[in-house]
Design a protein around this motif. Structure first.
Motif, mmCIF file in Angstrom:
data_model
loop_
_atom_site.group_PDB
_atom_site.id
_atom_site.type_symbol
_atom_site.label_atom_id
_atom_site.label_comp_id
_atom_site.label_asym_id
_atom_site.label_seq_id
_atom_site.Cartn_x
_atom_site.Cartn_y
_atom_site.Cartn_z
ATOM 1 N N PRO A 314 0.833 -1.221 0.000
ATOM 2 C CA PRO A 314 0.000 0.000 0.000
ATOM 3 C C PRO A 314 0.854 1.252 0.000
ATOM 4 N N SER A 315 0.325 2.320 -0.576
ATOM 5 C CA SER A 315 1.078 3.576 -0.670
ATOM 6 C C SER A 315 1.134 4.270 0.682
ATOM 7 N N LEU A 316 2.069 5.203 0.828
ATOM 8 C CA LEU A 316 2.291 5.927 2.080
ATOM 9 C C LEU A 316 2.071 7.416 1.883
ATOM 10 N N ASP A 317 1.829 8.116 2.988
ATOM 11 C CA ASP A 317 1.720 9.579 2.976
ATOM 12 C C ASP A 317 3.130 10.132 3.191
ATOM 13 N N TYR A 318 3.846 10.368 2.095
ATOM 14 C CA TYR A 318 5.255 10.735 2.197
ATOM 15 C C TYR A 318 5.452 12.150 2.756
ATOM 16 N N ARG A 343 10.771 -1.949 4.780
ATOM 17 C CA ARG A 343 9.829 -1.969 3.650
ATOM 18 C C ARG A 343 10.581 -2.231 2.338
ATOM 19 N N THR A 355 8.953 -1.165 -7.214
ATOM 20 C CA THR A 355 7.862 -0.222 -6.940
ATOM 21 C C THR A 355 8.122 0.558 -5.672
ATOM 22 N N VAL A 356 8.602 -0.136 -4.639
ATOM 23 C CA VAL A 356 8.913 0.538 -3.362
ATOM 24 C C VAL A 356 10.005 1.578 -3.584
ATOM 25 N N ALA A 359 8.799 4.571 -5.567
ATOM 26 C CA ALA A 359 7.954 5.439 -4.738
ATOM 27 C C ALA A 359 8.814 6.318 -3.841
ATOM 28 N N TYR A 360 9.876 5.747 -3.260
ATOM 29 C CA TYR A 360 10.794 6.533 -2.427
ATOM 30 C C TYR A 360 11.437 7.650 -3.246
ATOM 31 N N ASN A 363 8.935 10.456 -4.616
ATOM 32 C CA ASN A 363 8.499 11.348 -3.534
ATOM 33 C C ASN A 363 9.675 11.992 -2.802
#
Length: 595
Positions: A314-318, A343, A355-356, A359-360, A363
């Motif tokens: 699931p995505s995070l609130d960065y 993670r 993907t992880v 996303a890092y 963001n």
């Protein structure tokens, strides 16, 4: 030139508008005069004065509707001239709009002479009730506004204690003052010169385009590496298949001549044909004396392997994450850094891990694209030992992946901070080990190699390696590997020439160290620096009986060690090892790596 002439009027108008906004009065007069003399037309629709007059008219109409209690006119103007992004996104605008609805709902109760018209009053209350159930519902959880949600259901709000404040003489003038100030701010923002707006939008657009191109480049490089691996495997399989085919043709010819094909020979051919996963069990569990066995196994080996579906995380609130990493307590920072590392390191290799990481990067988790003084990277200099350690571990995890190294390399301060932490850290061995591991992985990139050499990191490494028995295996292995990588460069060799005697002594002592994992890197460093004449002379002085042909301290001649000139093997700590904690005894991967 034709394009300039076609838009000349508008361009001159933009310049005039900006000069007017910036209050360059003398310049504006001279500019207007010169345009008139040269017959250059100025665009009539561009300019602050026209927009100012229109904005003032709208403000007056809104204030007049407020004073007259004309609810419909007011909110028609409000929705037409106040952008939805401000009405829905600005908290002050949302609160002001709520109180404005209250103002119109109770207007007849406050200002009617005698008893207010019931039908008109019911209409206003109904309008307010509809607002509360739709757009106003967003504020229902706010303590400040919660009591007013009962207003439509109170028979006589004027005597109700919860609404006493609304019917005081000062409430309406104060609300009107807030409205005027808000409209003035909106007007000022709308009067921003179009030239300035174009500049800002273009700059932001270019930044976004660059980020998109960067992401596309990273993705293209990743696909290129994947396709290259596939190509190499296909080429190896092709060569293997040609060899097996040639042997089978020979066997067919032998069969025509009356010679028998033995089961052992058939088994050896099938083992070469089948995939690596089947080879171990194939040699002992399959009976090739039975007819059809080989062909059945061969067809089975070609069946597609079903890959296990790995769900995406699931995505995070960065934004909140970065805010807590900067402003949170040391305990919270440590937990967040650990969770972020886990993670990444415990994710399944392949799409999930990519993907992880993407996303890092997208963001900007570590603020590598940011130039703010307060950034997540500053945690590397935290006063808390635990925070520094967990930050170093996270950076080491990033550096273990090619795309992570590329991301960290965007900010030159990252390397400087890591070098500073490496030289200053004397409390926490694990922090220093992870910083050293990250730097060693950075040394796979040529620009970072150059920067490390210029920063004198070779001298620090030689000084540390003077007493190898005091170092952990991790520190020893990564230090020697990093030194070798830096010595492969001409500038690195020249740097070693400045302290040739010390470097030769340290490396020759390391040849006899009990940790045999460091031997390829010591040999590689020696072989590289001995190509410098001054270092070679220093070596001859240390070893007078050295033969004319350059020889390494292990006794092998130069010609026997040609393979060492291309050594780029590095000890690499896997992500799984990083996630487990200390990462002190990594498995050394002696293979060439692409960064």
């Amino acid at each position: 030139m034709g394009d300039i002439l076609a838009h000349e009027s508008e361009l001159l108008g933009l310049v005039k508008e900006y000069l007017d906004f910036a209050e360059f009065e003398d310049t504006l007069k001279t500019f207007s005069k010169e345009c008139k003399i040269k017959g250059k037309p100025l665009c009539k629709t561009v300019g602050g004065s026209f927009r100012d007059s229109k904005s003032l008219t709208i403000q007056k109409d809104l204030v007049a509707a407020f004073d007259n209690g004309d609810q419909k006119v007011f909110f028609d103007l409000w929705e037409e001239h106040i952008s939805s992004s401000i009405r829905d996104g600005d908290s002050f605008a949302q609160k002001l709009e709520f109180y404005l609805h209250i103002h119109f709902a109770i207007y007849l109760l406050k200002y009617s002479v005698g008893r207010p018209d019931k039908e008109e009053l019911d209409e206003k209350i109904s309008y307010f009730k509809t607002y509360l159930e739709t757009k106003g519902a967003a504020l229902s959880q706010t303590t400040e506004f919660l009591p007013f949600y009962a207003l439509p259901f109170v028979p006589n709000p004027m005597v109700h204690p919860s609404f006493k404040e609304l019917f005081q003489d000062s409430w309406t003038p104060e609300l009107k003052l807030k409205l005027i100030k808000f409209l003035a701010l909106i007007s000022k923002a709308s009067n921003t010169p179009k030239l300035l707006t174009i500049y800002k939008e273009n700059g932001q657009s270019n930044k976004e385009i660059l980020q998109q191109l960067h992401q596309q480049l990273v993705e293209a490089e990743r696909r290129s590496v994947t396709y290259l691996k596939r190509y190499n495997k296909i080429q190896a399989d092709y060569h293997n298949l040609i060899g097996v085919t040639a042997e089978l043709v020979d066997s067919l010819e032998a069969t025509v001549s009356g010679k028998m094909i033995t089961p052992e020979y058939l088994q050896s051919v099938c083992v070469r044909l089948f995939s690596n996963q089947m080879r171990q069990s194939l040699a002992h569990s399959v009976d090739f004396t039975r007819p059809g066995t080989a062909s059945t196994m061969l067809r089975a080996s070609l069946a597609p392997v079903k890959l296990k579906d790995v769900p995406l995380l699931p995505s995070l609130d960065y934004e909140k994450l970065k805010k807590d990493l900067i402003l949170g307590s040391d305990r919270l920072k440590a937990f967040l850094l650990q969770a972020l590392r886990w993670r990444l390191t415990t994710s399944h290799p392949g799409e999930q891990r990519e993907t992880v990481l993407q996303a890092y990067i997208s963001n900007d988790l570590l603020d590598c694209y940011s130039h703010n003084q307060r950034s997540v990277l500053q945690l590397l200099h935290s006063t808390s030992d635990v925070v520094r350690q967990y930050m170093a571990r996270l950076i080491n995890a990033f550096a273990s992946l090619a795309e992570g190294r590329l991301y960290l390399a965007q900010n030159t301060k990252v390397l400087q901070m890591l070098e500073g932490r490496l030289k200053e850290e004397d409390k926490d061995i694990i922090t220093r080990e992870n910083v050293l591991g990250a730097l060693q992985k950075f040394s796979l990139r040529r620009p970072l190699q150059t920067a490390m050499i210029q920063d004198g990191l070779i001298f620090w490494l030689v000084d540390v390696l003077k007493d190898p028995d005091c170092l952990s295996d991790y520190t020893l292995e990564y230090s020697v590997a990093l030194l070798m990588n830096l010595c492969l460069r001409s500038t690195g060799k020249n740097m070693c020439a400045k302290v040739a005697g010390l470097v030769l002594k340290v490396l020759s002592d390391l040849l006899g160290h009990e940790n045999h994992e460091i031997q390829p890197y010591v040999n590689g460093a020696l072989y590289s620096i001995l190509s410098v004449p001054s270092i070679r002379e220093e070596a001859r002085a240390m070893l007078p009986d050295l033969s004319p042909e350059p020889r390494t301290p292990t006794g092998h001649s130069k010609h026997n060690l040609d393979h060492l000139s291309s050594i780029h093997s590095v000890p690499a700590i896997g992500l799984e090892a990083i996630s487990s904690g200390n990462g002190r005894h990594p498995t050394l991967l002696h293979q060439r790596r692409q960064c």
